[in-house]
Design a protein around this motif. Structure first.
Motif, PDB file in Angstrom:
ATOM      1  N   PHE A 108      45.532 -42.492  59.744  1.00  0.00           N
ATOM      2  CA  PHE A 108      46.721 -42.352  60.586  1.00  0.00           C
ATOM      3  C   PHE A 108      46.455 -42.826  62.010  1.00  0.00           C
ATOM      4  N   LEU A 109      45.325 -42.448  62.583  1.00  0.00           N
ATOM      5  CA  LEU A 109      45.009 -42.825  63.958  1.00  0.00           C
ATOM      6  C   LEU A 109      44.748 -44.319  64.085  1.00  0.00           C
ATOM      7  N   LYS A 110      44.094 -44.900  63.072  1.00  0.00           N
ATOM      8  CA  LYS A 110      43.842 -46.349  63.134  1.00  0.00           C
ATOM      9  C   LYS A 110      45.140 -47.137  63.083  1.00  0.00           C
ATOM     10  N   LYS A 111      46.082 -46.700  62.237  1.00  0.00           N
ATOM     11  CA  LYS A 111      47.359 -47.396  62.131  1.00  0.00           C
ATOM     12  C   LYS A 111      48.210 -47.208  63.387  1.00  0.00           C
ATOM     13  N   SER A 112      48.095 -46.044  64.017  1.00  0.00           N
ATOM     14  CA  SER A 112      48.961 -45.709  65.149  1.00  0.00           C
ATOM     15  C   SER A 112      48.274 -45.885  66.495  1.00  0.00           C
ATOM     16  N   GLU A 113      47.060 -46.449  66.499  1.00  0.00           N
ATOM     17  CA  GLU A 113      46.286 -46.518  67.740  1.00  0.00           C
ATOM     18  C   GLU A 113      47.008 -47.263  68.850  1.00  0.00           C
ATOM     19  N   SER A 114      47.594 -48.428  68.528  1.00  0.00           N
ATOM     20  CA  SER A 114      48.270 -49.223  69.564  1.00  0.00           C
ATOM     21  C   SER A 114      49.478 -48.484  70.119  1.00  0.00           C
TER      22      SER A 114
ATOM     23  N   LYS B 192      20.666 -35.377  70.726  1.00  0.00           N
ATOM     24  CA  LYS B 192      20.871 -36.821  70.735  1.00  0.00           C
ATOM     25  C   LYS B 192      21.587 -37.311  69.489  1.00  0.00           C
ATOM     26  N   THR B 193      21.427 -36.582  68.383  1.00  0.00           N
ATOM     27  CA  THR B 193      22.109 -36.981  67.148  1.00  0.00           C
ATOM     28  C   THR B 193      23.597 -36.664  67.278  1.00  0.00           C
ATOM     29  N   LYS B 194      24.431 -37.585  66.845  1.00  0.00           N
ATOM     30  CA  LYS B 194      25.875 -37.446  67.024  1.00  0.00           C
ATOM     31  C   LYS B 194      26.616 -37.231  65.708  1.00  0.00           C
ATOM     32  N   GLY B 195      25.931 -36.703  64.695  1.00  0.00           N
ATOM     33  CA  GLY B 195      26.557 -36.553  63.387  1.00  0.00           C
ATOM     34  C   GLY B 195      27.681 -35.549  63.347  1.00  0.00           C
ATOM     35  N   ASP B 196      27.604 -34.506  64.194  1.00  0.00           N
ATOM     36  CA  ASP B 196      28.607 -33.432  64.131  1.00  0.00           C
ATOM     37  C   ASP B 196      29.742 -33.608  65.141  1.00  0.00           C
ATOM     38  N   ASP B 197      29.746 -34.715  65.866  1.00  0.00           N
ATOM     39  CA  ASP B 197      30.792 -34.903  66.884  1.00  0.00           C
ATOM     40  C   ASP B 197      32.183 -34.844  66.281  1.00  0.00           C
ATOM     41  N   ILE B 198      32.378 -35.553  65.181  1.00  0.00           N
ATOM     42  CA  ILE B 198      33.702 -35.602  64.547  1.00  0.00           C
ATOM     43  C   ILE B 198      34.123 -34.213  64.105  1.00  0.00           C
ATOM     44  N   GLN B 199      33.182 -33.478  63.492  1.00  0.00           N
ATOM     45  CA  GLN B 199      33.474 -32.125  63.010  1.00  0.00           C
ATOM     46  C   GLN B 199      34.079 -31.268  64.110  1.00  0.00           C
TER      47      GLN B 199
ATOM     48  N   TRP C 202      38.556 -28.769  67.398  1.00  0.00           N
ATOM     49  CA  TRP C 202      39.248 -28.347  68.628  1.00  0.00           C
ATOM     50  C   TRP C 202      40.685 -28.832  68.656  1.00  0.00           C
ATOM     51  N   VAL C 203      40.949 -29.961  68.011  1.00  0.00           N
ATOM     52  CA  VAL C 203      42.350 -30.402  67.885  1.00  0.00           C
ATOM     53  C   VAL C 203      43.135 -29.397  67.044  1.00  0.00           C
ATOM     54  N   ILE C 204      42.539 -28.933  65.938  1.00  0.00           N
ATOM     55  CA  ILE C 204      43.190 -27.939  65.079  1.00  0.00           C
ATOM     56  C   ILE C 204      43.405 -26.633  65.838  1.00  0.00           C
ATOM     57  N   PHE C 205      42.388 -26.209  66.583  1.00  0.00           N
ATOM     58  CA  PHE C 205      42.486 -24.964  67.346  1.00  0.00           C
ATOM     59  C   PHE C 205      43.590 -25.069  68.397  1.00  0.00           C
ATOM     60  N   ALA C 206      43.671 -26.232  69.068  1.00  0.00           N
ATOM     61  CA  ALA C 206      44.727 -26.447  70.069  1.00  0.00           C
ATOM     62  C   ALA C 206      46.101 -26.453  69.414  1.00  0.00           C
ATOM     63  N   PHE C 207      46.182 -27.013  68.196  1.00  0.00           N
ATOM     64  CA  PHE C 207      47.459 -27.021  67.477  1.00  0.00           C
ATOM     65  C   PHE C 207      47.933 -25.603  67.206  1.00  0.00           C
ATOM     66  N   PHE C 208      47.032 -24.741  66.752  1.00  0.00           N
ATOM     67  CA  PHE C 208      47.401 -23.340  66.526  1.00  0.00           C
ATOM     68  C   PHE C 208      47.833 -22.671  67.826  1.00  0.00           C
ATOM     69  N   SER C 209      47.113 -22.957  68.903  1.00  0.00           N
ATOM     70  CA  SER C 209      47.471 -22.360  70.196  1.00  0.00           C
ATOM     71  C   SER C 209      48.860 -22.814  70.630  1.00  0.00           C
TER      72      SER C 209
ATOM     73  N   LEU D  73      39.324 -33.098  56.867  1.00  0.00           N
ATOM     74  CA  LEU D  73      40.664 -33.467  57.324  1.00  0.00           C
ATOM     75  C   LEU D  73      40.657 -34.825  58.020  1.00  0.00           C
ATOM     76  N   TYR D  74      39.624 -35.055  58.828  1.00  0.00           N
ATOM     77  CA  TYR D  74      39.545 -36.335  59.540  1.00  0.00           C
ATOM     78  C   TYR D  74      39.372 -37.497  58.564  1.00  0.00           C
ATOM     79  N   ASP D  75      38.419 -37.364  57.649  1.00  0.00           N
ATOM     80  CA  ASP D  75      38.143 -38.459  56.703  1.00  0.00           C
ATOM     81  C   ASP D  75      39.303 -38.696  55.748  1.00  0.00           C
ATOM     82  N   SER D  76      40.019 -37.618  55.376  1.00  0.00           N
ATOM     83  CA  SER D  76      41.069 -37.738  54.359  1.00  0.00           C
ATOM     84  C   SER D  76      42.417 -38.151  54.931  1.00  0.00           C
ATOM     85  N   PHE D  77      42.715 -37.708  56.155  1.00  0.00           N
ATOM     86  CA  PHE D  77      44.067 -37.918  56.681  1.00  0.00           C
ATOM     87  C   PHE D  77      44.093 -38.567  58.065  1.00  0.00           C
ATOM     88  N   LEU D  78      43.355 -37.972  59.006  1.00  0.00           N
ATOM     89  CA  LEU D  78      43.513 -38.386  60.400  1.00  0.00           C
ATOM     90  C   LEU D  78      42.987 -39.793  60.684  1.00  0.00           C
ATOM     91  N   LYS D  79      41.884 -40.173  60.039  1.00  0.00           N
ATOM     92  CA  LYS D  79      41.276 -41.458  60.349  1.00  0.00           C
ATOM     93  C   LYS D  79      42.253 -42.617  60.111  1.00  0.00           C
TER      94      LYS D  79
END
Length: 202
Positions: A159-165, A94-101, A106-113, A151-157
């Protein structure tokens, strides 16, 4: 008669000192490995001390990675099995603390693939590509480092907020194009089937 004590050769002292250091390091490693039940079972089954199993496995693993023998498959297995298990655990709890991790991982893994479609180019221009890939995936997945969340906290967050629309607009446009293409394909297929039926009827 006088008995003189012969000097001990320096090489013998060095060998003795090195042997003591190695024994000390192995004993320290063994105490840390005692916390892993699977290694206890492996030691009992093989009659080989667990520290030697770990060192031997690590050596083989390193050779495989650096010399490229099955390195791609090995990286994929290591990069998939543990994260898949942890992702399942995250879904079931029920705890969702690791969802972002794990989502970012999986985004990184897909990028490598994705970039590995250019595998020949990567292996030619990047020496020890699979060693770097494995190190990066381990950094991204392990709970001690939590590289994905970093990576999410430092870069992606930001970038995604600015580019969301813009991302939402591009996805909506892609969805419309896909639906239009699917409709055209269905219409063309229906026309071909109808023409074939008409020819059979004649």
């Amino acid at each position: 008669f006088y008995l003189f004590e012969l000097p001990v050769p320096i090489s013998f002292l060095l060998r003795t000192t090195m042997a003591d250091v190695v024994k000390e390091k192995l004993a320290l490693l063994r105490t840390k490995l005692d916390q892993i039940p699977a290694l206890e079972q492996a030691e009992a089954a093989t009659n080989v001390p667990k520290e030697y199993l770990v060192l031997g496995g690590g050596g083989i693993f390193t050779l495989l990675i650096f010399f490229g023998v099955g390195a791609g498959v090995l990286c994929s297995i290591v990069g998939f099995v543990y994260p898949a298990f942890k992702s399942f655990e995250t879904i079931e709890t029920k705890t969702k603390g690791d969802d972002i991790q794990w989502l970012v991982y999986w985004v990184i893994f897909a990028f490598f693939s994705l970039i590995e479609t250019f595998r020949d180019f990567l292996l030619y221009w990047i020496p020890f590509y699979y060693a770097f890939k494995l190190a990066f995936l381990l950094w991204a997945m392990l709970p001690q480092t939590k590289g994905s969340k970093f990576l999410y906290d430092s870069f992606l967050k930001d970038f995604l907020k600015k580019s969301e629309s813009r991302i939402d607009a591009a996805m909506a446009e892609s969805r419309k194009s896909a639906e239009a293409t699917a409709s055209e394909l269905v219409g063309a297929t229906a026309s071909l089937v109808k023409d074939d039926d008409d020819k059979k009827a004649d």
